[in-house]
Design a protein around this motif. Structure first.
Motif, short mmCIF file in Angstrom:
data_model
loop_
_atom_site.label_atom_id
_atom_site.label_comp_id
_atom_site.label_asym_id
_atom_site.label_seq_id
_atom_site.Cartn_x
_atom_site.Cartn_y
_atom_site.Cartn_z
N THR A 1 0.87 -1.17 0.00
CA THR A 1 0.00 0.00 0.00
C THR A 1 0.91 1.22 0.00
OG1 THR A 1 -1.71 -1.18 1.21
CG2 THR A 1 -1.81 1.23 1.25
N LEU A 2 0.81 2.03 -1.05
CA LEU A 2 1.67 3.21 -1.16
C LEU A 2 1.07 4.39 -0.41
CD1 LEU A 2 2.65 2.86 -4.92
CD2 LEU A 2 3.83 1.96 -2.90
N TRP A 3 -0.20 4.64 -0.60
CA TRP A 3 -0.93 5.69 0.11
C TRP A 3 -2.29 5.12 0.49
CZ3 TRP A 3 0.99 6.73 -4.88
CH2 TRP A 3 2.15 7.49 -4.91
N CYS A 4 -2.86 5.60 1.57
CA CYS A 4 -4.17 5.14 1.98
C CYS A 4 -4.88 6.29 2.67
CB CYS A 4 -4.05 3.95 2.92
SG CYS A 4 -5.64 3.24 3.39
N GLY A 5 -6.10 6.57 2.27
CA GLY A 5 -6.88 7.63 2.92
C GLY A 5 -7.58 8.50 1.91
N SER A 6 -8.06 9.61 2.38
CA SER A 6 -8.68 10.63 1.54
C SER A 6 -7.80 11.87 1.61
CB SER A 6 -10.10 10.96 2.03
OG SER A 6 -10.93 9.84 1.87
N PHE A 7 -7.49 12.40 0.45
CA PHE A 7 -6.55 13.51 0.39
C PHE A 7 -7.21 14.70 -0.32
CE2 PHE A 7 -4.29 9.48 0.29
CZ PHE A 7 -3.52 9.61 1.45
N PRO A 8 -7.25 15.85 0.32
CA PRO A 8 -7.94 17.01 -0.28
C PRO A 8 -7.18 17.56 -1.48
CG PRO A 8 -6.81 17.65 1.73
CD PRO A 8 -6.66 16.17 1.61
N TYR A 9 -7.93 17.83 -2.51
CA TYR A 9 -7.37 18.44 -3.72
C TYR A 9 -7.85 19.88 -3.77
CZ TYR A 9 -6.52 19.48 -8.61
OH TYR A 9 -6.09 20.07 -9.76
N GLY A 10 -6.97 20.80 -4.06
CA GLY A 10 -7.37 22.20 -4.19
C GLY A 10 -7.44 22.95 -2.87
N ASP A 11 -6.89 22.39 -1.80
CA ASP A 11 -6.86 23.05 -0.49
C ASP A 11 -5.74 24.08 -0.51
OD1 ASP A 11 -6.50 23.83 2.17
OD2 ASP A 11 -6.89 21.82 2.95
N THR A 12 -6.07 25.35 -0.45
CA THR A 12 -5.05 26.40 -0.53
C THR A 12 -4.17 26.46 0.71
OG1 THR A 12 -6.65 28.02 0.27
CG2 THR A 12 -6.37 27.84 -2.13
N ASN A 13 -4.60 25.84 1.81
CA ASN A 13 -3.80 25.82 3.03
C ASN A 13 -2.83 24.65 3.09
OD1 ASN A 13 -4.98 28.14 4.21
ND2 ASN A 13 -6.76 26.91 4.77
N GLN A 14 -3.11 23.57 2.35
CA GLN A 14 -2.24 22.40 2.35
C GLN A 14 -2.26 21.75 0.98
OE1 GLN A 14 -3.22 19.19 5.07
NE2 GLN A 14 -1.05 18.69 5.26
N SER A 15 -1.15 21.84 0.29
CA SER A 15 -1.03 21.26 -1.04
C SER A 15 -1.09 19.73 -0.96
CB SER A 15 0.30 21.68 -1.66
OG SER A 15 0.54 20.95 -2.84
N ILE A 16 -1.72 19.11 -1.93
CA ILE A 16 -1.83 17.65 -1.95
C ILE A 16 -0.45 17.00 -2.02
CG2 ILE A 16 -2.09 17.38 -4.45
CD1 ILE A 16 -4.29 15.25 -3.71
N GLU A 17 0.53 17.71 -2.58
CA GLU A 17 1.88 17.17 -2.67
C GLU A 17 2.52 16.95 -1.29
OE1 GLU A 17 0.73 19.58 -4.66
OE2 GLU A 17 0.93 18.69 -6.65
N THR A 18 2.06 17.67 -0.26
CA THR A 18 2.60 17.46 1.09
C THR A 18 2.04 16.19 1.72
OG1 THR A 18 0.88 18.78 2.18
CG2 THR A 18 2.88 19.95 1.45
#
Length: 185
Positions: free
Chosen positions: A127-144
């Motif tokens: 499993t490389l990543w698991c969860g829900s990741f917000p896209y377009g959040d100006t406070n936290q980039s998805i790349e982080t």
């Protein structure tokens, strides 16, 4: 699948069918929520608990549906066929909230399993990543959240990556991430 030993059986194809229905005498769920089908326990009732997500979907906006409405969604889960043997515990996880007195969902899971030699022999799963990741959040980039991962391919002739993505959510700048065409960068 409990009670029937299928150990050693090979599957050419496995399709999961998820059927949503309105419960008798109640409304269907009102809002769209992220739902998942997970394998929780493999091997026996005493096996360690784990979470292997095999499908992800979004419940429909169902408030106006009546008790005759139903919809069946299907997904190929052949990649997980090697886990579907002997005793397994399958869990449907609904992330939403519906009042328990006037609305909800009646959900049925069915597996269609076609025996035969798999097109690809299983070797290893990570499993490389698991969860829900917000896209377009100006406070936290998805790349982080989705950091780069290196994969060693020296002993492998074929690698499959499986991404279960719903596209559900909001975008701070456009206010409509799930309805906007985004093709990446």
């Amino acid at each position: 699948m409990d009670g029937v030993s299928l150990e050693g059986t090979e599957y050419r194809k496995v399709v999961l069918y998820v059927t949503y229905r309105c419960p008798q005498g109640l409304h269907c769920g009102e809002w769209d929520y992220i739902d998942a089908v997970q394998l929780r326990r493999i091997g026996s009732a005493n096996a360690a608990s784990q979470t292997i997500e095999i499908a992800r979907l979004i419940s429909p906006y169902g408030w106006k549906f009546d008790s005759t409405w139903s919809f069946t969604w299907h997904v190929d889960v052949t990649d997980f066929a090697f886990l579907l043997h002997d005793s397994i515990e399958v869990e449907f996880k609904h992330t939403g909230y519906e009042s328990d007195n006037d609305r909800g969902w009646l959900v049925t899971l069915d597996f269609e399993m076609t025996e035969g030699r798999p097109a690809i022999q299983f070797y290893h799963m990570d499993t490389l990543w698991c969860g829900s990741f917000p896209y377009g959040d100006t406070n936290q980039s998805i790349e982080t959240l989705l950091h780069k991962i290196s994969v060693n391919t020296d002993s492998t002739s074929l690698i499959r990556f499986r991404i279960q993505q719903t596209g559900h959510g909001m975008d701070d700048s456009a206010n409509c991430a799930e309805f906007s065409p985004n093709t990446g960068r």
